[in-house]
Scaffold this motif. Structure first.
Motif: not given
Length: 375
Positions: A288-293
């Motif tokens: 999830v954090m990777l998807s948020l950048g």
């Protein structure tokens, strides 16, 4: 006075010490229905003897036999001597195939207990259950200590089999649920925190909640649904089939022979399952954090700053204690099973419900204890 109808007649007369009934005609459903009340009334007060003269009965079906049996039941119930004379041999053969109990009225339905009685009964059952659990824990501790003192007496092959079924076979579902929970928690918490520019603290929330609380708790609930119920069903079936009685007859202690291996193996693999659950949850949060950048290094550094070794050790200690409760209550319910197949199902359900309740209570006790210790 004679009682007349189209199919049957009945007269009665007093005899020394009792009553004599004289039946004649066809004792079928129509005739018996007309005679039943009067005959039963006379049979209710026969004195010391009730004599029935059926020499003039030309036909007797099931209704007629029921009338004769009812007269006999009424007389014997009041201690009178019953005598049936003159009945044709064809009907007497049928009459002797039944007993007065066959025509006895069904027992009255049980009255529904009052609220106070129901509460008292449930309380007594609960106290008895708690006492049996305490006694079982004592037996298990003694058997477990004896196994530790003499490891050669432990059935290691059975322990490895239980470790495989309760541990390795449960790994896929543990990893899947852990990953999904981490993913969902991270996403649900990231959206509100994003309005304040604090999404990075999702890593702190996820690390602490997984290692300290959710990892041990969810793993124990899954263990209760899989292994606790399996232990209850297996031992319950053995108890129903009297295999447990056979072990006792051979001088083998069922707790040492069956319970120690199961509970010991489950306690050994549950901390490992908890670690896999925690790792899967953190991986889900990282996605999830990777998807948020956010880069993966930032997520890992944030988790390392938020959680410490005592958090991990406390969670693993809780998971070990939870596994003891879940598996011990499953074995205890299985050993207490009695009756048929339905009892095995009831024991399985009771093992799962009681295991989850005990885990929830123990989790609350651990939370207060850890807070008091400043952990």
């Amino acid at each position: 006075m004679p009682v007349q109808n189209l199919s049957a007649t009945m007269t009665h007369a007093a005899i020394p010490g009792g009553v004599e009934l004289r039946l004649s005609g066809r004792l079928d459903a129509t005739g018996v229905a007309r005679l039943w009340s009067k005959a039963a009334q006379l049979a209710a007060g026969p004195g010391t003897s009730l004599r029935v003269d059926a020499s003039e009965v030309s036909f007797c079906d099931g209704s007629g036999l029921a009338l004769l049996l009812e007269l006999r039941r009424q007389a014997e119930q009041r201690g009178a001597v019953f005598a049936l004379t003159g009945l044709d041999q064809r009907f007497r053969v049928l009459f002797e195939q039944f007993s007065p109990a066959d025509v006895a009225p069904p027992p009255a339905p049980l009255q529904r207990p009052s609220l106070a009685e129901e509460v008292g009964r449930k309380t007594a059952v609960l106290l008895e259950d708690m006492a049996s659990i305490v006694a079982f824990v004592g037996e298990f501790c003694a058997a477990f200590a004896a196994a530790l003192a003499n490891p050669r007496r432990v059935r290691w092959r059975d322990a490895l089999h239980v470790a495989e079924t309760a541990g390795a076979n449960a790994l896929p579902i543990i990893v899947l649920i852990g990953f999904l929970m981490g993913l969902i928690m991270a996403f649900q918490s990231a959206m509100p925190l994003r309005r304040f520019g604090a999404e990075i603290f999702v890593a702190n929330l996820l690390g602490l909640s997984m290692l300290r609380e959710l990892g041990p708790l969810v793993t124990a609930i899954i263990l209760a649904g899989r292994s606790g119920s399996a232990f209850a069903a297996e031992l319950g079936t053995m108890n129903v089939n009297e295999e447990i009685s056979a072990l006792k007859t051979m001088g083998l202690d069922p707790v040492r022979f069956l319970v120690v291996t199961r509970v010991g193996a489950a306690m050994a693999v549950t901390p490992l399952l908890t670690m896999f659950f925690n790792l899967a949850g953190l991986i889900g949060g990282a996605m999830v954090m990777l998807s948020l950048g956010y880069p993966l290094a930032a997520f890992i550094n944030q988790v390392q700053m938020a959680v410490h070794l005592p958090d991990l050790l406390g969670g693993l200690f809780k998971s070990c204690a939870f596994s003891l409760l879940v598996c011990a209550i499953g074995c205890q319910r299985g050993l207490r099973t009695s009756g048929g197949a339905s009892s095995v199902g009831s024991a399985t359900t009771s093992a799962v419900v009681a295991g989850i309740i005990l885990v929830a209570v123990a989790d609350g006790v651990f939370a207060v204890t850890f807070y008091s210790l400043g952990w």
